[in-house]
Write an enzyme that holds these catalytic residues in place. Structure first.
Site, PDB file in Angstrom:
ATOM      1  N   PRO A  13       3.144  -2.619   2.545  1.00  0.00           N
ATOM      2  CA  PRO A  13       1.847  -1.938   2.453  1.00  0.00           C
ATOM      3  C   PRO A  13       1.978  -0.541   1.873  1.00  0.00           C
ATOM      4  O   PRO A  13       2.992   0.127   2.089  1.00  0.00           O
ATOM      5  CB  PRO A  13       1.356  -1.881   3.905  1.00  0.00           C
ATOM      6  N   ASP A  14       0.942  -0.092   1.127  1.00  0.00           N
ATOM      7  CA  ASP A  14       0.954   1.299   0.663  1.00  0.00           C
ATOM      8  C   ASP A  14       0.403   2.178   1.775  1.00  0.00           C
ATOM      9  O   ASP A  14       0.223   1.720   2.909  1.00  0.00           O
ATOM     10  CB  ASP A  14       0.170   1.442  -0.653  1.00  0.00           C
ATOM     11  N   PHE A  15       0.160   3.438   1.502  1.00  0.00           N
ATOM     12  CA  PHE A  15      -0.334   4.346   2.529  1.00  0.00           C
ATOM     13  C   PHE A  15      -1.837   4.265   2.693  1.00  0.00           C
ATOM     14  O   PHE A  15      -2.361   4.221   3.783  1.00  0.00           O
ATOM     15  CB  PHE A  15       0.020   5.792   2.136  1.00  0.00           C
ATOM     16  N   ARG A  16      -2.550   4.303   1.556  1.00  0.00           N
ATOM     17  CA  ARG A  16      -3.961   4.676   1.643  1.00  0.00           C
ATOM     18  C   ARG A  16      -4.974   3.593   1.339  1.00  0.00           C
ATOM     19  O   ARG A  16      -6.169   3.846   1.454  1.00  0.00           O
ATOM     20  CB  ARG A  16      -4.211   5.896   0.731  1.00  0.00           C
ATOM     21  N   ASN A  88       8.809   5.953  -3.980  1.00  0.00           N
ATOM     22  CA  ASN A  88       9.109   4.899  -3.010  1.00  0.00           C
ATOM     23  C   ASN A  88      10.508   5.042  -2.436  1.00  0.00           C
ATOM     24  O   ASN A  88      11.441   5.506  -3.101  1.00  0.00           O
ATOM     25  CB  ASN A  88       8.929   3.530  -3.659  1.00  0.00           C
ATOM     26  N   ASP A  90      11.816   2.293  -0.824  1.00  0.00           N
ATOM     27  CA  ASP A  90      12.216   0.922  -0.512  1.00  0.00           C
ATOM     28  C   ASP A  90      13.382   0.423  -1.356  1.00  0.00           C
ATOM     29  O   ASP A  90      13.910  -0.668  -1.121  1.00  0.00           O
ATOM     30  CB  ASP A  90      11.020  -0.031  -0.660  1.00  0.00           C
ATOM     31  N   HIS A 107      11.438  10.962  -3.184  1.00  0.00           N
ATOM     32  CA  HIS A 107      11.266  11.101  -1.740  1.00  0.00           C
ATOM     33  C   HIS A 107      12.457  10.553  -0.975  1.00  0.00           C
ATOM     34  O   HIS A 107      12.351  10.180   0.192  1.00  0.00           O
ATOM     35  CB  HIS A 107       9.952  10.463  -1.294  1.00  0.00           C
TER      36      HIS A 107
HETATM   37  P1  CNA Z   1      -0.590   5.743  -1.788  1.00  0.00           P
HETATM   38  O1  CNA Z   1      -1.225   7.050  -1.506  1.00  0.00           O
HETATM   39  O2  CNA Z   1      -0.697   4.683  -0.723  1.00  0.00           O
HETATM   40  O3  CNA Z   1      -1.278   5.150  -3.112  1.00  0.00           O
HETATM   41  C1  CNA Z   1      -0.993   3.871  -3.585  1.00  0.00           C
HETATM   42  C2  CNA Z   1      -1.854   3.603  -4.797  1.00  0.00           C
HETATM   43  O4  CNA Z   1      -1.491   2.339  -5.317  1.00  0.00           O
HETATM   44  C3  CNA Z   1      -3.366   3.576  -4.497  1.00  0.00           C
HETATM   45  O5  CNA Z   1      -4.050   4.374  -5.426  1.00  0.00           O
HETATM   46  C4  CNA Z   1      -3.714   2.092  -4.653  1.00  0.00           C
HETATM   47  O6  CNA Z   1      -5.012   1.909  -5.189  1.00  0.00           O
HETATM   48  C5  CNA Z   1      -2.661   1.596  -5.607  1.00  0.00           C
HETATM   49  N1  CNA Z   1      -2.317   0.194  -5.447  1.00  0.00           N
HETATM   50  C6  CNA Z   1      -1.996  -0.474  -4.309  1.00  0.00           C
HETATM   51  N2  CNA Z   1      -1.717  -1.756  -4.562  1.00  0.00           N
HETATM   52  C7  CNA Z   1      -1.882  -1.921  -5.906  1.00  0.00           C
HETATM   53  C8  CNA Z   1      -1.757  -3.038  -6.773  1.00  0.00           C
HETATM   54  N3  CNA Z   1      -1.402  -4.246  -6.345  1.00  0.00           N
HETATM   55  N4  CNA Z   1      -1.985  -2.849  -8.090  1.00  0.00           N
HETATM   56  C9  CNA Z   1      -2.349  -1.627  -8.574  1.00  0.00           C
HETATM   57  N5  CNA Z   1      -2.481  -0.530  -7.783  1.00  0.00           N
HETATM   58  C10 CNA Z   1      -2.254  -0.686  -6.475  1.00  0.00           C
HETATM   59  O7  CNA Z   1       0.905   5.873  -2.174  1.00  0.00           O
HETATM   60  P2  CNA Z   1       1.645   7.031  -2.987  1.00  0.00           P
HETATM   61  O8  CNA Z   1       2.950   6.468  -3.394  1.00  0.00           O
HETATM   62  O9  CNA Z   1       0.765   7.622  -4.023  1.00  0.00           O
HETATM   63  O10 CNA Z   1       1.850   8.108  -1.847  1.00  0.00           O
HETATM   64  C11 CNA Z   1       2.946   8.784  -1.732  1.00  0.00           C
HETATM   65  C12 CNA Z   1       3.754   8.445  -0.474  1.00  0.00           C
HETATM   66  C13 CNA Z   1       3.703   7.006  -0.078  1.00  0.00           C
HETATM   67  C14 CNA Z   1       5.165   8.694  -0.707  1.00  0.00           C
HETATM   68  O11 CNA Z   1       5.608   9.701   0.121  1.00  0.00           O
HETATM   69  C15 CNA Z   1       5.923   7.394  -0.380  1.00  0.00           C
HETATM   70  O12 CNA Z   1       7.174   7.684   0.179  1.00  0.00           O
HETATM   71  C16 CNA Z   1       5.064   6.705   0.550  1.00  0.00           C
HETATM   72  N6  CNA Z   1       5.201   5.255   0.755  1.00  0.00           N
HETATM   73  C17 CNA Z   1       6.216   4.543   0.189  1.00  0.00           C
HETATM   74  C18 CNA Z   1       6.301   3.176   0.372  1.00  0.00           C
HETATM   75  C19 CNA Z   1       7.422   2.418  -0.253  1.00  0.00           C
HETATM   76  O13 CNA Z   1       8.541   2.935  -0.369  1.00  0.00           O
HETATM   77  N7  CNA Z   1       7.162   1.187  -0.723  1.00  0.00           N
HETATM   78  C20 CNA Z   1       5.340   2.510   1.134  1.00  0.00           C
HETATM   79  C21 CNA Z   1       4.296   3.272   1.708  1.00  0.00           C
HETATM   80  C22 CNA Z   1       4.238   4.636   1.511  1.00  0.00           C
END
Ligand code: CNA
Length: 255
Positions: A13-16, A88, A90, A107
């Site tokens: 999952p993403d954050f937001r 990321n 991961d 990060h």
């Molecule tokens: P965020 O703020 O959650 O934004 C994610 C963005 O991706 C949003 O604008 C979504 O609309 C978009 N999105 C999600 N799924 C899709 C998809 N399938 N196709 C296209 N767009 C999509 O995350 P950010 O990375 O901007 O925020 C920064 C934080 C999140 C960092 O500090 C990371 O370390 C942290 N984070 C990392 C992970 C990971 O390592 N996978 C997971 C969750 C959070």
């Protein structure tokens, strides 16, 4: 540039994103506020929420790279990749085969670990084992030190790796900036988009429009699921077969 959205097709999952984003699903950790999971001061008091997340997210255990990560590798193989700057933690860019020299994990990473008190570097294999076995907190082994050890993931309140700032140099040589799956809300990372030259095209691959993308006449916005946008882009480049081959190569090396 990449963010958490790049890994949602891998199941992380993403954050937001409302409903599925990490911030909406943190109740089980009983945190006083969602960002506390990555807050160094909170970690000092209670390391369990972070380690619960780390156990799930540990690179190479539960999640595999997706077509977005492999597209980055293909860019490298086609000698079109300058650098991947990712937020990321991961490790999926690395697992997909983006070489170390082309990867800036802004990060931080699980690949190394150190003591939060004395800074002693700890054996990452031992730390990995402890995280996966749930054997936490991991205490520092240095004499007289009572610090907790954590993977070198950058928490709120910690500095980014010093090499992150090299982007100021890199942007001068960037022909095109791809911005993939990020809300551009976390600084200083998000600031990269505004430092590339005005004549450099910026292409946003994201569910929705974010940050200053769209404000320049040469910005391109590919809104929607990144898997579709990546395949469209790949097709336009005439690289479909190459990307499919990479997918197959990865899948067969898994068996
Ligand atoms: P965020 O703020 O959650 O934004 C994610 C963005 O991706 C949003 O604008 C979504 O609309 C978009 N999105 C999600 N799924 C899709 C998809 N399938 N196709 C296209 N767009 C999509 O995350 P950010 O990375 O901007 O925020 C920064 C934080 C999140 C960092 O500090 C990371 O370390 C942290 N984070 C990392 C992970 C990971 O390592 N996978 C997971 C969750 C959070």
């Amino acid at each position: 540039m990449a963010g958490a959205g790049l890994s949602t097709p891998s199941g992380i999952p993403d954050f937001r994103t409302p409903g599925t984003g990490l911030y909406d699903n943190l109740q089980k950790y009983n945190l006083p506020y969602p960002e506390a999971i990555f807050d160094i001061h909170y970690f000092m008091m209670d390391a369990r929420p972070f380690f619960t997340l780390a156990q799930d997210l540990y690179p190479g255990v539960n999640y595999k790279p997706n077509v977005g990560h492999r597209f980055l590798r293909l860019l490298h193989e086609e000698k079109k990749l300058q650098m991947v700057y990712t937020q990321n933690i991961d490790g999926l860019e690395r697992l997909a085969g983006v070489p170390d020299s082309k990867l800036m994990e802004a990060h931080g990473t699980f690949a190394t670990a150190s003591c939060t008190l004395c800074g002693k570097i700890h054996n990452p294999d031992r730390v990995k084992e402890a995280i996966i076995d749930g054997d936490i907190p991991i205490m520092c082994e240095a004499a007289m030190c009572k610090g907790k050890v954590k993977p070198d993931v950058v928490f709120f309140g910690e500095n980014l790796p010093s090499s992150f700032w090299d982007y100021h140099h890199h942007v001068h040589f960037t022909d095109l900036l791809l911005v993939i799956g990020t809300s551009l809300e976390v600084y200083p990372f998000a600031g990269i988009v505004d430092t590339v030259g005005k004549t450099t095209p910026r292409v946003l691959i994201n569910l929705n429009s974010v940050g200053s993308l769209g404000s320049r006449s040469n910005d391109v916005i590919l809104a929607g699921d990144l898997k579709d946008s990546i395949w469209s882009l790949t097709k336009a480049l005439g690289w479909e077969e190459k990307l499919k081959n990479l997918e197959e190569k990865y899948d067969s090396s898994e068996e």
